[in-house]
Design a protein around this motif. Structure first.
Motif, PDB file in Angstrom:
ATOM      1  N   HIS A 150     -11.918  -0.784 -19.663  1.00 43.53           N
ATOM      2  CA  HIS A 150     -12.134  -0.305 -18.288  1.00 43.53           C
ATOM      3  C   HIS A 150     -11.270  -1.101 -17.305  1.00 43.53           C
ATOM      4  O   HIS A 150     -10.618  -0.533 -16.425  1.00 43.53           O
ATOM      5  N   VAL A 153     -18.302   1.609 -13.698  1.00 39.30           N
ATOM      6  CA  VAL A 153     -18.827   2.396 -14.805  1.00 39.30           C
ATOM      7  C   VAL A 153     -19.898   1.562 -15.493  1.00 39.30           C
ATOM      8  O   VAL A 153     -19.780   0.345 -15.626  1.00 39.30           O
ATOM      9  N   GLN A 154     -20.963   2.228 -15.897  1.00 37.74           N
ATOM     10  CA  GLN A 154     -22.068   1.565 -16.585  1.00 37.74           C
ATOM     11  C   GLN A 154     -21.941   1.860 -18.062  1.00 37.74           C
ATOM     12  O   GLN A 154     -21.693   3.008 -18.461  1.00 37.74           O
ATOM     13  N   CYS A 155     -22.116   0.825 -18.850  1.00 38.77           N
ATOM     14  CA  CYS A 155     -21.816   0.956 -20.272  1.00 38.77           C
ATOM     15  C   CYS A 155     -23.021   0.583 -21.109  1.00 38.77           C
ATOM     16  O   CYS A 155     -23.174  -0.550 -21.546  1.00 38.77           O
ATOM     17  N   HIS A 205     -14.598  -3.088 -24.905  1.00 39.43           N
ATOM     18  CA  HIS A 205     -14.828  -1.854 -24.143  1.00 39.43           C
ATOM     19  C   HIS A 205     -14.650  -2.118 -22.645  1.00 39.43           C
ATOM     20  O   HIS A 205     -13.955  -1.366 -21.951  1.00 39.43           O
ATOM     21  N   GLU A 206     -15.243  -3.210 -22.155  1.00 38.98           N
ATOM     22  CA  GLU A 206     -15.150  -3.516 -20.724  1.00 38.98           C
ATOM     23  C   GLU A 206     -13.717  -3.907 -20.336  1.00 38.98           C
ATOM     24  O   GLU A 206     -13.258  -3.561 -19.243  1.00 38.98           O
ATOM     25  N   HIS A 228     -14.373   6.395 -19.698  1.00 34.05           N
ATOM     26  CA  HIS A 228     -15.112   6.775 -20.896  1.00 34.05           C
ATOM     27  C   HIS A 228     -14.552   8.048 -21.516  1.00 34.05           C
ATOM     28  O   HIS A 228     -14.113   8.963 -20.806  1.00 34.05           O
TER      29      HIS A 228
HETATM   30 ZN   LIG Z   1     -18.038   1.740 -20.394  1.00 29.59          ZN
END
Ligand SMILES: [Zn+2]
Length: 472
Positions: A386, A467-469, A382-383, A392
């Motif tokens: 980004h 972005v915070q995940c 996922h990261e 997202h």
């Molecule tokens: Zn994320």
């Protein structure tokens, strides 16, 4: 006679008396004056009246096809030698005839064009009445049908498919193709008895392609082929994944938007996909004022696996960059630092990870304090998503780029991969268009998206610029 008279009684003399005058009359009539020697020869006797003659075996009606030949045999009621004649009331047939033996006549009829006609046959023989017979004949078109048509075609927008069509007759057809709704474009080339049709999906939807073949002397062959064109393009996902429309719908509502877009609306944004596959540098140990965190060697392996998987799935090309490890930030153009940090580094509820989106000096933070409940492989993928330039997208349980995963997949969905590869194909800096497949621009200047400056030190990492995940 007199001697018999007395014995025969009363009736006999009466007969004798009556007969001589009758015989005398007959004799006079028979001679009629011809007894003189100078009289002309008697005229020939008049010809006998013609005898009746008729046909048998005459059909009530006949039907043949165009270009079909048929024999019809007729017989006369007497086996005489005759002169025969035949005719057709319409030129849509050709007729030939012959008499194979006395009293029979054989017609050979060939259909030329569809239509009705009447065939008439006449026989004339000495001493007979003229025999005439006729019967109606219908010439029908030959049947042309499709013997092979595909049951249906399923394809995607932009895909091209070639299908074979076959006819039941060896003719070179004229082909007419109808594509209602312009869901697909179709064209075909035909040879004798078959056509090869190329179909291309234009837009998503369902339709029926009608193929009609015609040929001289044949009925029309019409057929329909159901076609389903799947459009994997989702305009909403395109806006979310590539232009940050999920967390930053119109202007800037978060720092992550401010960093990349200022206050520009989605329609004014540009893709932040990295210009090339980046290299990755994994810090095995990171120390800040808040503490010191490490990746185990097993975790490094998992992160490497995540890099390979994510890059290949999102770009469509196997990862061919470098992966290095160390304890100092690389912080160079084209490199993404992967940094272990802990809960103490974040304020508020600490996420599982964070990343800068599409930064040319990229950074990924993995919260090693939460790896008990944050699955490292999908988290790292996922990261990496980004870091490559994607935002997202909201789809619970299916999209790996969802920020709120309930069931964390370990592979990017086909839909995500499709849209990500579209963005990669457009390149960094491509302006927003509702459907990039309809954009013919092939290259864009590598401008408009800048990194937020070198990190230099771990302390310079601005978490609010990423972005915070949470992934939960
Ligand atoms: Zn994320």
């Amino acid at each position: 006679m007199s001697t018999r008279g007395p014995r025969t009684g009363v009736s006999a003399p009466r007969l004798v008396l009556l007969l001589p005058p009758l015989l005398a009359l007959a004799a006079c009539g028979g001679d009629g004056g011809g007894s003189a020697a100078t009289a002309p020869a008697p005229p020939p006797p008049p010809p006998p009246p013609p005898q009746p003659l008729s046909w048998s075996g005459v059909p009530e009606s006949e039907t043949i096809k165009v270009r079909e030949r048929k024999e019809v045999s007729l017989s006369l009621s007497a086996a005489v030698t005759a002169d025969y004649a035949h005719s057709a009331s319409n030129a849509n047939v050709t007729v030939a005839g012959e008499s194979p033996r006395a009293g029979t006549y054989r017609l050979r009829i060939t259909g030329e064009e569809a239509g009705e006609t009447t065939i008439t046959v006449t026989a004339m023989a000495d001493g007979y009445e003229t025999a005439t017979a006729s019967f109606p004949l219908t010439v029908e078109l030959r049947t042309l049908e499709w013997s092979v048509l595909p049951d249906g075609i399923e394809m995607e927008v932009g895909e091209e498919r070639t299908v074979q069509l076959e006819l039941n007759s060896p003719v070179l057809p004229e082909l007419e193709i109808e594509t209602p709704g312009d869901i697909v474009a179709a064209a075909a080339e035909c040879v004798i008895g078959a056509c090869e049709m190329t179909v291309r999906g234009l837009v998503g939807g369902e339709s029926v392609i009608t193929v009609t073949a015609t040929a001289d002397g044949y009925t029309e062959a019409a057929g329909g082929i159901g076609v389903f064109v799947d459009d994997p393009f989702d305009p909403a996902l395109w806006r979310e994944l590539v232009f940050d429309a999920f967390e930053c719908p119109s202007g800037f509502t978060k720092e992550s938007c401010r960093n990349l877009w200022g206050d520009r609306a989605v329609e004014e944004r540009i893709t932040a996909v990295l210009p090339a596959t980046p290299d990755f540098h994994i810090l095995t140990r990171a120390a800040t004022r808040s503490g010191t965190w490490r990746f185990t060697s097993r975790q490094v392996d998992t992160i490497e696996e995540a890099i390979h998987d994510a890059v290949e799935q999102l770009t469509g090309t196997p990862f061919r960059g470098r992966i290095t490890t160390g304890t100092r930030l690389k912080d160079e153009y084209g490199w993404v630092d992967v940094v272990p940090l802990g809960n103490a580094q974040w304020t508020g509820r600490p996420p599982c990870g964070s990343a800068g989106v599409g930064r040319t000096e990229g950074v990924i933070l993995i919260n090693t304090d939460r790896l008990d409940d944050c699955d490292l492989l999908p988290l790292a993928m996922h990261e990496v998503g980004h870091a490559l330039g994607f935002f997202h997208a909201l789809n619970l349980g299916d999209y790996l780029m969802s920020p709120l995963l309930t069931e964390i997949p370990s592979v990017f969905s086909e839909t995500e991969q499709f849209h990500a590869r579209l963005a990669v194909g457009l390149g960094r800096g491509a302006p927003y268009t509702p459907d990039p497949r309809k954009t013919s621009v092939t290259s864009f200047p590598n401008t408009g998206v800048s990194a937020s400056g070198p990190l230099l030190r771990l302390e310079d990492i601005r978490l609010d610029g990423m972005v915070q995940c949470p992934l939960h």
